[in-house]
Every structure is written in C-alpha cells, then in structure tokens.
Design a protein around this motif. Sequence first.
Motif, short mmCIF file in Angstrom:
data_model
loop_
_atom_site.label_atom_id
_atom_site.label_comp_id
_atom_site.label_asym_id
_atom_site.label_seq_id
_atom_site.Cartn_x
_atom_site.Cartn_y
_atom_site.Cartn_z
N ALA A 22 0.95 -1.27 0.13
CA ALA A 22 -0.21 -0.01 0.03
C ALA A 22 1.05 1.21 -0.06
O ALA A 22 2.07 1.12 0.49
CB ALA A 22 -1.00 -0.03 1.30
N LEU A 23 0.35 2.15 -0.74
CA LEU A 23 1.08 3.51 -0.91
C LEU A 23 0.35 4.49 -0.35
O LEU A 23 0.72 5.75 -0.33
CB LEU A 23 1.43 3.87 -2.34
N GLY A 24 -0.74 4.36 0.15
CA GLY A 24 -1.42 5.36 0.75
C GLY A 24 -3.05 5.46 0.31
O GLY A 24 -3.24 4.70 -0.43
N GLY A 25 -3.73 6.41 0.84
CA GLY A 25 -5.17 6.49 0.08
C GLY A 25 -6.08 5.97 1.12
O GLY A 25 -5.89 5.27 2.33
N GLU A 26 -7.25 6.31 0.84
CA GLU A 26 -8.37 5.78 1.82
C GLU A 26 -9.29 5.06 0.93
O GLU A 26 -9.54 5.21 -0.19
CB GLU A 26 -9.05 6.94 2.39
N ASP A 27 -10.09 3.99 1.58
CA ASP A 27 -10.92 3.27 0.94
C ASP A 27 -10.38 2.70 -0.24
O ASP A 27 -11.27 2.68 -1.16
CB ASP A 27 -12.30 4.16 0.47
N ASP A 28 -9.38 1.98 -0.34
CA ASP A 28 -8.68 1.12 -1.33
C ASP A 28 -9.27 0.02 -1.21
O ASP A 28 -9.17 -0.87 -0.58
CB ASP A 28 -7.22 1.20 -1.25
N TRP A 29 -10.17 -0.46 -2.50
CA TRP A 29 -10.92 -1.64 -2.53
C TRP A 29 -9.89 -2.62 -3.49
O TRP A 29 -9.95 -2.32 -4.66
CB TRP A 29 -12.16 -1.48 -3.32
N ILE A 30 -9.29 -3.61 -2.68
CA ILE A 30 -8.28 -4.60 -3.12
C ILE A 30 -8.89 -5.56 -4.09
O ILE A 30 -8.54 -5.99 -5.21
CB ILE A 30 -7.30 -5.07 -1.99
N GLY A 36 -22.21 -2.48 -6.05
CA GLY A 36 -22.99 -1.41 -5.29
C GLY A 36 -23.61 -2.38 -4.14
O GLY A 36 -22.82 -3.10 -3.61
N GLY A 37 -24.93 -2.25 -4.13
CA GLY A 37 -25.65 -3.18 -3.21
C GLY A 37 -25.65 -4.94 -3.29
O GLY A 37 -26.14 -5.44 -2.64
N ARG A 38 -25.02 -5.09 -4.33
CA ARG A 38 -24.88 -6.44 -4.78
C ARG A 38 -23.65 -7.27 -4.91
O ARG A 38 -22.96 -7.47 -5.74
CB ARG A 38 -25.78 -6.87 -6.25
N SER A 39 -23.39 -7.53 -3.28
CA SER A 39 -21.83 -7.89 -3.18
C SER A 39 -21.82 -9.15 -2.45
O SER A 39 -22.88 -9.62 -1.85
CB SER A 39 -21.22 -6.87 -2.33
N GLY A 40 -20.75 -9.89 -2.60
CA GLY A 40 -20.56 -11.13 -1.72
C GLY A 40 -19.51 -11.08 -0.80
O GLY A 40 -19.56 -11.45 0.34
N TYR A 41 -18.32 -10.30 -1.09
CA TYR A 41 -17.05 -10.55 -0.19
C TYR A 41 -16.17 -9.03 -0.92
O TYR A 41 -16.43 -8.67 -2.03
CB TYR A 41 -16.46 -11.73 -0.33
N ALA A 42 -15.32 -8.77 0.18
CA ALA A 42 -14.64 -7.60 -0.29
C ALA A 42 -13.26 -7.59 0.75
O ALA A 42 -13.42 -8.24 1.86
CB ALA A 42 -15.00 -6.00 -0.14
N LEU A 43 -12.28 -6.92 0.17
CA LEU A 43 -10.98 -6.88 0.99
C LEU A 43 -10.60 -5.31 0.72
O LEU A 43 -10.35 -5.28 -0.32
CB LEU A 43 -9.98 -7.94 0.65
N VAL A 44 -10.26 -4.52 1.88
CA VAL A 44 -9.86 -3.23 1.53
C VAL A 44 -8.73 -2.75 2.40
O VAL A 44 -8.23 -3.29 3.45
CB VAL A 44 -11.08 -2.17 1.82
N HIS A 45 -8.21 -1.52 2.20
CA HIS A 45 -6.91 -0.92 2.85
C HIS A 45 -7.55 0.44 2.97
O HIS A 45 -8.28 1.32 2.02
CB HIS A 45 -5.61 -1.16 2.05
N ASP A 46 -7.24 1.16 4.14
CA ASP A 46 -7.55 2.20 4.45
C ASP A 46 -6.78 3.03 5.26
O ASP A 46 -6.26 2.61 6.14
CB ASP A 46 -9.05 2.40 5.44
N ASP A 47 -6.25 4.15 4.92
CA ASP A 47 -5.27 4.92 5.72
C ASP A 47 -5.95 6.31 6.17
O ASP A 47 -5.15 7.29 6.34
CB ASP A 47 -4.15 5.44 4.73
N ARG A 48 -7.48 6.43 6.41
CA ARG A 48 -7.88 7.51 6.69
C ARG A 48 -7.50 7.86 8.43
O ARG A 48 -7.27 6.85 8.92
CB ARG A 48 -9.44 7.39 6.87
N ALA A 49 -7.05 8.89 8.69
CA ALA A 49 -6.76 9.39 9.80
C ALA A 49 -5.44 8.54 10.35
O ALA A 49 -5.17 8.27 11.49
CB ALA A 49 -7.68 9.24 10.80
N GLY A 50 -4.75 8.04 9.31
CA GLY A 50 -3.32 7.67 9.73
C GLY A 50 -3.55 6.16 10.41
O GLY A 50 -2.75 5.70 10.88
N ARG A 51 -4.71 5.49 10.08
CA ARG A 51 -5.11 4.14 10.70
C ARG A 51 -4.05 3.01 10.05
O ARG A 51 -3.76 2.11 10.62
CB ARG A 51 -6.49 3.99 10.44
#
Length: 183
Positions: A22-30, A36-51
């Motif tokens: 990861a190089l930064g960013g928020e709400d990075d959907w890997i 939208g509302g028709r999903s089964g699974y997801a893996l994400v990266h989030d750097d909001r507020a330095g988390r």
Amino acid sequence: MPRAPSLQFDKNAVTMAVWVKALGGEDDWILYDGEGGRSGYALVHDDRAGRDSFGISFWNETGTRHNILGDGSHRHPMKEWHYVVGVLDGNKMRKYVDGKLENEADFVGKIRKNSVHPVHIARYGFAGGYFVNGVLDEVTLNAKALSDNEIAKNFKAKGLEVGPKGKLPTVWAQIKGINGLTP
C-alpha cells in the motif's frame, strides 16, 4: 474478472488472500465481488486518519454487510509488502495480516451469491475513483476456509517464481512512479 460459477460460493467457506504494498489512500478496494448493493465479499485498505489498516467484508443473502475493519490497533507500514487474508468459516470471519490472526467476528446467515456482476481487483466496481494506490501480487480466492496453519504456511512460502523484469505490472509501476520497482 468476468463472473464465473467458480466465483459463486455455495457454502460459508471462503478464503481471499493477496500480497499488498500500500502506498496510501483511503477506501482502497483491493478485491470486490459485485456492484454496489449486490456484493458477496471484499478486502480493503484504508489510511484515513493514519489508521493504515486492512479490512474484510462478507455480505449475507439478505444484503447485510458483516465487517472486520481496522480501528488503528494494528498498524502496517506503508510501502512494505503485507500478506492479507480474509476467511469466512461457517459463522465466523477472521482477518490475518502477515500470517497472524488480527481480528475475528461473527457472521450471520449464508454468504450472498452474486450471479451478475464481475469480481473487481484493485478497484471498487460501483463508483469511479476508488482504485488501489499500491501494488498487488498473488491474488487468490478459495472455496475453502483455510486454517491458521495453512495461512501461516502460505505467508512463509516463497510464492510464485516469476521474475518481475519487463512484466506489465512492473513496467506500469515504474510509469506510475512507484518506488523500488524497475522494469
């Protein structure tokens, strides 16, 4: 990836895994199954507020999203490779980073099947602008809930023996100015 029967999981036994730099960013959907509302699974990266955290989500057949999202208690240095795994095992979800269990949570219901929309890698399929700011390698989906030992073994494995020189992802990374990668 186009929709295929092998990507529709009939049982609550799923493992999604990826190496991420990861190089930064928020709400990075890997990795994201659906639109939208028709999903089964997801893996994400989030750097909001330095988390600097990774998260996983699984949706049940009624559309309820169950999450394990980062709360900042586990930080992962950016610009370093991390092995991120999300597991759905019956009524439990588990998130691992670098071979170690970080969080687990309950899952209620049966995993939702997405029979229409593609599986997206490195982007959120519903809205523009949610692309991964980083590099991905060895993205895998399994119709099996891997055990702690299997995940630790995969983390320690050498991985695919593919030389990066001159390969499209490496050349693209150089064009985009990602440090440490040369064609």
